[in-house]
Write a protein that holds these residues in place. Structure first.
Motif, mmCIF file in Angstrom:
data_model
loop_
_atom_site.group_PDB
_atom_site.id
_atom_site.type_symbol
_atom_site.label_atom_id
_atom_site.label_comp_id
_atom_site.label_asym_id
_atom_site.label_seq_id
_atom_site.Cartn_x
_atom_site.Cartn_y
_atom_site.Cartn_z
ATOM 1 N N VAL A 130 0.849 -1.196 0.000
ATOM 2 C CA VAL A 130 0.000 0.000 0.000
ATOM 3 C C VAL A 130 0.883 1.243 0.000
ATOM 4 C CG1 VAL A 130 -1.694 1.329 1.293
ATOM 5 C CG2 VAL A 130 -1.941 -1.141 1.148
ATOM 6 N N ILE A 134 1.187 4.221 -2.886
ATOM 7 C CA ILE A 134 0.922 5.639 -2.579
ATOM 8 C C ILE A 134 2.173 6.471 -2.904
ATOM 9 C CG2 ILE A 134 0.441 7.298 -0.724
ATOM 10 C CD1 ILE A 134 -1.213 5.127 0.642
ATOM 11 N N TYR A 149 -8.083 9.212 2.101
ATOM 12 C CA TYR A 149 -8.228 7.793 2.437
ATOM 13 C C TYR A 149 -7.490 7.365 3.693
ATOM 14 C CZ TYR A 149 -10.910 7.233 -1.737
ATOM 15 O OH TYR A 149 -11.907 7.354 -2.657
ATOM 16 N N MET A 150 -6.435 8.074 4.072
ATOM 17 C CA MET A 150 -5.774 7.706 5.321
ATOM 18 C C MET A 150 -6.442 8.418 6.487
ATOM 19 S SD MET A 150 -3.527 5.652 4.141
ATOM 20 C CE MET A 150 -4.276 5.305 2.557
ATOM 21 N N HIS A 174 -10.076 12.267 -8.130
ATOM 22 C CA HIS A 174 -10.458 11.395 -9.253
ATOM 23 C C HIS A 174 -9.224 10.904 -9.998
ATOM 24 C CE1 HIS A 174 -14.658 13.489 -9.519
ATOM 25 N NE2 HIS A 174 -14.354 13.067 -8.311
ATOM 26 N N ARG A 177 -7.141 8.496 -7.903
ATOM 27 C CA ARG A 177 -7.737 7.162 -7.867
ATOM 28 C C ARG A 177 -7.463 6.415 -9.166
ATOM 29 N NH1 ARG A 177 -12.913 8.703 -4.857
ATOM 30 N NH2 ARG A 177 -13.498 9.563 -6.852
ATOM 31 N N LEU A 180 -3.864 5.317 -9.426
ATOM 32 C CA LEU A 180 -3.645 4.142 -8.578
ATOM 33 C C LEU A 180 -4.228 2.886 -9.225
ATOM 34 C CD1 LEU A 180 -4.351 5.025 -4.841
ATOM 35 C CD2 LEU A 180 -2.338 3.898 -5.744
ATOM 36 N N ARG A 181 -5.390 3.059 -9.800
ATOM 37 C CA ARG A 181 -6.036 1.920 -10.469
ATOM 38 C C ARG A 181 -5.105 1.350 -11.543
ATOM 39 N NH1 ARG A 181 -8.638 1.122 -15.248
ATOM 40 N NH2 ARG A 181 -8.338 3.287 -15.881
ATOM 41 N N ILE A 184 -2.031 -0.457 -9.921
ATOM 42 C CA ILE A 184 -2.249 -1.775 -9.313
ATOM 43 C C ILE A 184 -3.059 -2.697 -10.214
ATOM 44 C CG2 ILE A 184 -2.084 -0.863 -6.976
ATOM 45 C CD1 ILE A 184 -5.063 -0.942 -6.753
ATOM 46 N N HIS B 13 -16.903 8.469 -10.195
ATOM 47 C CA HIS B 13 -16.117 9.173 -9.171
ATOM 48 C C HIS B 13 -17.025 9.864 -8.165
ATOM 49 C CE1 HIS B 13 -12.082 8.382 -10.488
ATOM 50 N NE2 HIS B 13 -12.422 8.630 -11.746
ATOM 51 N N LEU B 16 -18.069 7.292 -5.807
ATOM 52 C CA LEU B 16 -17.006 6.944 -4.855
ATOM 53 C C LEU B 16 -16.791 8.044 -3.829
ATOM 54 C CD1 LEU B 16 -14.454 5.330 -7.326
ATOM 55 C CD2 LEU B 16 -15.848 4.147 -5.622
ATOM 56 N N LEU B 41 -14.200 -1.143 -15.337
ATOM 57 C CA LEU B 41 -13.577 0.079 -14.835
ATOM 58 C C LEU B 41 -14.093 0.402 -13.433
ATOM 59 C CD1 LEU B 41 -11.844 2.655 -15.293
ATOM 60 C CD2 LEU B 41 -13.881 3.715 -16.266
ATOM 61 N N GLU B 44 -12.661 -1.925 -10.907
ATOM 62 C CA GLU B 44 -11.254 -1.605 -10.628
ATOM 63 C C GLU B 44 -11.134 -0.394 -9.712
ATOM 64 O OE1 GLU B 44 -9.334 -3.274 -14.809
ATOM 65 O OE2 GLU B 44 -8.921 -1.217 -14.181
ATOM 66 N N LEU B 45 -11.990 0.618 -9.975
ATOM 67 C CA LEU B 45 -11.951 1.806 -9.114
ATOM 68 C C LEU B 45 -12.368 1.459 -7.695
ATOM 69 C CD1 LEU B 45 -13.322 4.603 -11.469
ATOM 70 C CD2 LEU B 45 -11.051 4.492 -10.454
ATOM 71 N N GLY B 47 -12.041 -1.412 -6.382
ATOM 72 C CA GLY B 47 -10.921 -2.191 -5.854
ATOM 73 C C GLY B 47 -9.808 -1.292 -5.348
ATOM 74 N N THR B 48 -9.587 -0.189 -6.055
ATOM 75 C CA THR B 48 -8.548 0.757 -5.642
ATOM 76 C C THR B 48 -8.861 1.331 -4.268
ATOM 77 O OG1 THR B 48 -8.245 1.340 -7.955
ATOM 78 C CG2 THR B 48 -7.326 2.845 -6.334
ATOM 79 N N VAL B 49 -10.144 1.678 -4.079
ATOM 80 C CA VAL B 49 -10.553 2.234 -2.779
ATOM 81 C C VAL B 49 -10.394 1.174 -1.691
ATOM 82 C CG1 VAL B 49 -12.511 3.148 -1.482
ATOM 83 C CG2 VAL B 49 -12.106 3.923 -3.815
ATOM 84 N N PHE B 51 -8.341 -1.262 -1.712
ATOM 85 C CA PHE B 51 -6.893 -1.392 -1.523
ATOM 86 C C PHE B 51 -6.372 -0.309 -0.570
ATOM 87 C CE2 PHE B 51 -2.623 -0.077 -2.968
ATOM 88 C CZ PHE B 51 -1.924 -1.252 -2.755
ATOM 89 N N LEU B 52 -6.817 0.954 -0.807
ATOM 90 C CA LEU B 52 -6.373 2.047 0.053
ATOM 91 C C LEU B 52 -6.844 1.852 1.490
ATOM 92 C CD1 LEU B 52 -6.914 5.123 -2.285
ATOM 93 C CD2 LEU B 52 -4.739 4.416 -1.283
#
Lengths: 187, 212
Positions: A130, A134, A149-150, A174, A177, A180-181, A184, B13, B16, B41, B44-45, B47-49, B51-52
């Protein structure tokens, strides 16, 4: 909460330095955490978060007690983090396009430079991974993603901390995110 | 994905961010049912959240607060900065005070440095050393200013008389049609300077009002 903090602040302003310790204890973990996410190193996080508290103490008389103290101290800390990140990077414009490439700017170059071999990334444990992802984000996305997010802060508060228009913060969340998408995506 | 409305990604977005309007959310859900690319898509977005959200909060190390307290500047300094702070919080007053200091310095210095004897030269004045004499029987037309010297009036002056840092003697025959002023002290001098400065701004003569 704000009432208690303002009470302590007034005590500090009247010369009672010890009253500041309570303020430090109230915010130390959150501030340290944000600095760690921004900088990716525990030593640097401690260094910068402590520096932020010292600066807050020295400038306490400029703090407007009608506002939120957490916003103010987060602003000091994130500014120090951003300064530190920029000092570590060589001095060129990140938005400039790399000559001879299409759509590639310096962000992608830096990300590529920081990238580790795939098998090494695969072997990382979750927390390490993670932080690694970041840390690969460009600084302007990293700060909003960290605060969002943290710290789970509302978008408006992030705008206040970073002194940016709300629309800009939304756009950066946006794009952060989405970046990051893509990072990963191969997981 | 070229066939998809551009807003769909924006809606994702907004979703989210927890800021999506109900009608757009319905629109988004309807679209996702029909479009595999957008569904991927969106997954995946999400999933990103997720993940965070795996990130665990970190705590500041032991002794963090003590370290801060040890590196604070000493309390004694606050008192000294009081004056500085006052200046910073009252910029207009500070500027006015500075202006006054500089102005008065200029005025005082001109008071001190104009040591030499001077007089408004008019015909038929007689100068004896540091004393200016208006001889008996003579008429001096116009104002008379004597600096750093004495003035003896035996005749007539048709105007104002000002003596700065000097003595004024009037003989019994003396006639002065205007004001007589003697300036000796610092405050008189300042007052005189201010008055003359203001006189320069105002028109010399005021017309009498015309009544009908």
């Amino acid at each position: 909460m704000d009432e208690l903090i303002n009470k302590r602040i007034n005590e500090v302003l009247q010369g009672n330095q010890d009253a500041f310790e309570e303020i430090v204890l109230l915010f130390q973990h959150r501030l340290y955490h944000v600095c760690y996410r921004m900088l990716g190193s525990r030593e640097e996080a401690q260094d910068i978060a402590q520096e932020a508290f010292v600066r807050a103490y020295s400038n306490l008389h400029t703090f407007d007690q009608k506002r939120k103290f957490s916003t103010w101290i987060f602003r000091i800390a994130t500014n120090l983090c951003i300064d530190r990140i920029r000092k570590k990077k060589p001095d060129y414009s990140l938005d400039a396009q790399v000559p001879g490439t299409e759509g590639l700017d310096m962000y992608s170059q830096i990300a590529a430079a920081d990238e580790l071999p795939e098998d090494e990334v695969e072997r990382m444990e979750t927390q390490e991974r993670v932080q690694y992802e970041i840390g690969r984000l460009p600084e302007k996305y990293r700060s909003v993603i960290t605060l969002r997010y943290m710290e789970e802060l509302p978008l408006q508060e992030i705008a206040d901390i970073l002194d940016l228009p709300l629309g800009t913060v939304k756009t950066r969340v946006h794009r952060g995110r989405d970046a990051l998408r893509k990072q990963i995506g191969t997981m | 994905m070229t066939k998809c409305p551009i807003e769909v990604v924006q809606y994702m977005h907004e979703y989210l961010d927890g800021e999506i309007a109900p009608e757009y959310e319905r629109e988004l859900q309807d679209h996702l049912k029909t479009c595999g690319d957008c569904r991927q898509l969106f997954d995946e977005l999400n999933g990103t959240v997720t993940f965070l959200n795996l990130a665990q909060p970190l705590e500041a190390p032991e002794g963090f607060a003590a370290g801060v307290m040890a590196s604070l500047p000493k309390t004694g300094r606050r008192k000294k900065t009081g004056a500085k702070r006052w200046l910073r919080q009252h910029p207009m007053l500070s500027a006015a005070a500075l202006f006054l200091v500089l102005m008065s310095a200029a005025l005082f210095s001109s008071y001190n440095t104009n040591e030499q004897f001077s007089v408004t030269m008019q015909p038929n004045l007689v100068i004896e050393g540091d004393t200016v004499v208006v001889p008996a029987g003579e008429v001096v037309k116009g104002d008379l200013v004597v600096k750093n010297g004495d003035l003896r009036i035996e005749g007539e002056v048709d105007g104002n008389v000002t003596v700065i840092r000097g003595e004024k003697y009037m003989a019994s025959t003396a006639v002065v049609t205007g004001n007589i002023e003697e300036i000796d002290e610092l405050f008189d001098w300042l007052w005189y300077k201010i008055k003359t400065a203001f006189k320069g701004l105002k028109p010399e003569k005021t017309e009498p009002p015309i009544d009908e």
